[in-house]
Design a protein around this motif. Structure first.
Motif, PDB file in Angstrom:
ATOM      1  N   ILE A  28       0.864  -1.178   0.000  1.00  0.00           N
ATOM      2  CA  ILE A  28       0.000   0.000   0.000  1.00  0.00           C
ATOM      3  C   ILE A  28       0.903   1.231   0.000  1.00  0.00           C
ATOM      4  CG2 ILE A  28      -1.806   1.256   1.223  1.00  0.00           C
ATOM      5  CD1 ILE A  28      -2.622  -1.390   2.529  1.00  0.00           C
ATOM      6  N   ALA A  49      -2.342   5.917  -0.399  1.00  0.00           N
ATOM      7  CA  ALA A  49      -3.422   4.962  -0.175  1.00  0.00           C
ATOM      8  C   ALA A  49      -3.546   4.634   1.306  1.00  0.00           C
ATOM      9  CB  ALA A  49      -3.186   3.692  -0.985  1.00  0.00           C
ATOM     10  N   ARG A  76      -5.410   7.444   3.018  1.00  0.00           N
ATOM     11  CA  ARG A  76      -6.845   7.412   2.698  1.00  0.00           C
ATOM     12  C   ARG A  76      -7.550   6.272   3.442  1.00  0.00           C
ATOM     13  NH1 ARG A  76     -11.014  10.540   1.590  1.00  0.00           N
ATOM     14  NH2 ARG A  76     -12.405   9.642   0.064  1.00  0.00           N
ATOM     15  N   ILE A  77      -6.930   5.113   3.466  1.00  0.00           N
ATOM     16  CA  ILE A  77      -7.514   3.964   4.164  1.00  0.00           C
ATOM     17  C   ILE A  77      -7.610   4.239   5.660  1.00  0.00           C
ATOM     18  CG2 ILE A  77      -7.096   1.566   4.835  1.00  0.00           C
ATOM     19  CD1 ILE A  77      -5.943   1.161   1.964  1.00  0.00           C
ATOM     20  N   VAL A  91     -12.783  -2.940  -2.720  1.00  0.00           N
ATOM     21  CA  VAL A  91     -12.147  -2.350  -1.539  1.00  0.00           C
ATOM     22  C   VAL A  91     -13.275  -1.785  -0.697  1.00  0.00           C
ATOM     23  CG1 VAL A  91     -10.532  -0.628  -0.648  1.00  0.00           C
ATOM     24  CG2 VAL A  91     -10.084  -1.728  -2.848  1.00  0.00           C
ATOM     25  N   ILE A 124      -1.426  -1.212  -4.051  1.00  0.00           N
ATOM     26  CA  ILE A 124      -2.619  -0.368  -3.975  1.00  0.00           C
ATOM     27  C   ILE A 124      -2.151   1.076  -3.821  1.00  0.00           C
ATOM     28  CG2 ILE A 124      -4.744   0.152  -2.722  1.00  0.00           C
ATOM     29  CD1 ILE A 124      -4.647  -2.764  -1.667  1.00  0.00           C
ATOM     30  N   ASP A 125      -2.604   1.933  -4.722  1.00  0.00           N
ATOM     31  CA  ASP A 125      -2.239   3.352  -4.697  1.00  0.00           C
ATOM     32  C   ASP A 125      -3.521   4.170  -4.623  1.00  0.00           C
ATOM     33  OD1 ASP A 125      -0.721   5.660  -4.786  1.00  0.00           O
ATOM     34  OD2 ASP A 125      -0.175   5.467  -6.893  1.00  0.00           O
ATOM     35  N   PHE A 126      -3.397   5.447  -4.327  1.00  0.00           N
ATOM     36  CA  PHE A 126      -4.536   6.365  -4.308  1.00  0.00           C
ATOM     37  C   PHE A 126      -4.100   7.632  -5.029  1.00  0.00           C
ATOM     38  CE2 PHE A 126      -7.138   9.732  -2.398  1.00  0.00           C
ATOM     39  CZ  PHE A 126      -8.393   9.221  -2.642  1.00  0.00           C
ATOM     40  N   SER A 163      -9.369   8.257  -6.647  1.00  0.00           N
ATOM     41  CA  SER A 163      -9.700   6.835  -6.636  1.00  0.00           C
ATOM     42  C   SER A 163      -8.476   6.002  -6.293  1.00  0.00           C
ATOM     43  CB  SER A 163     -10.249   6.399  -7.998  1.00  0.00           C
ATOM     44  OG  SER A 163      -9.255   6.556  -8.992  1.00  0.00           O
ATOM     45  N   PHE A 164      -8.760   4.775  -5.865  1.00  0.00           N
ATOM     46  CA  PHE A 164      -7.697   3.806  -5.667  1.00  0.00           C
ATOM     47  C   PHE A 164      -7.263   3.290  -7.033  1.00  0.00           C
ATOM     48  CE2 PHE A 164      -9.724   3.606  -1.480  1.00  0.00           C
ATOM     49  CZ  PHE A 164      -8.609   3.739  -0.677  1.00  0.00           C
TER      50      PHE A 164
END
Length: 108
Positions: A5, A9, A12-13, A42, A77-79, A87-88
């Protein structure tokens, strides 16, 4: 089994998890859909199911179901924010193709 991650990301998570203190973690997996076959999922997870595997990714409990594991192994996983859109984004070494709209992918 390896899922990474990126810092954006992760931030954000963590925002989602902080707003939902009862969540067991973040569910990451795939579902059948779209013109290419699979789409990423997700979402916050209320509970861990018997066929789930929980990974600690930089302090984030990432919950992946057994069916999705081989398809997401190695994913980053990126944001990203672009203008008004956010968006992811998934960098999956197992994806062999994507549809034109980028919503779904295939695996070999």
């Amino acid at each position: 089994m390896s899922i990474s991650i990126t810092p954006p990301a992760r931030e954000r998570i963590r925002q989602f998890l902080d707003r939902t203190p009862g969540a067991a973690g973040v569910r990451f997996g795939v579902r059948r859909t779209g013109c290419s076959g699979f789409a990423y999922v997700v979402d916050l997870a209320d509970a861990v199911q018997p066929d789930d595997r929980t990974l600690d990714v930089d302090g984030i409990p990432l919950i992946v179901d057994a069916r999705s594991l081989p398809m997401v192994d190695g994913t980053v996983i990126d944001f990203r924010r672009q203008g008004l859109n956010a968006s992811f984004v998934f960098h999956n070494p197992n994806a062999t193709g994507e549809c034109g709209c980028g919503e779904s992918f295939t695996v070999g």
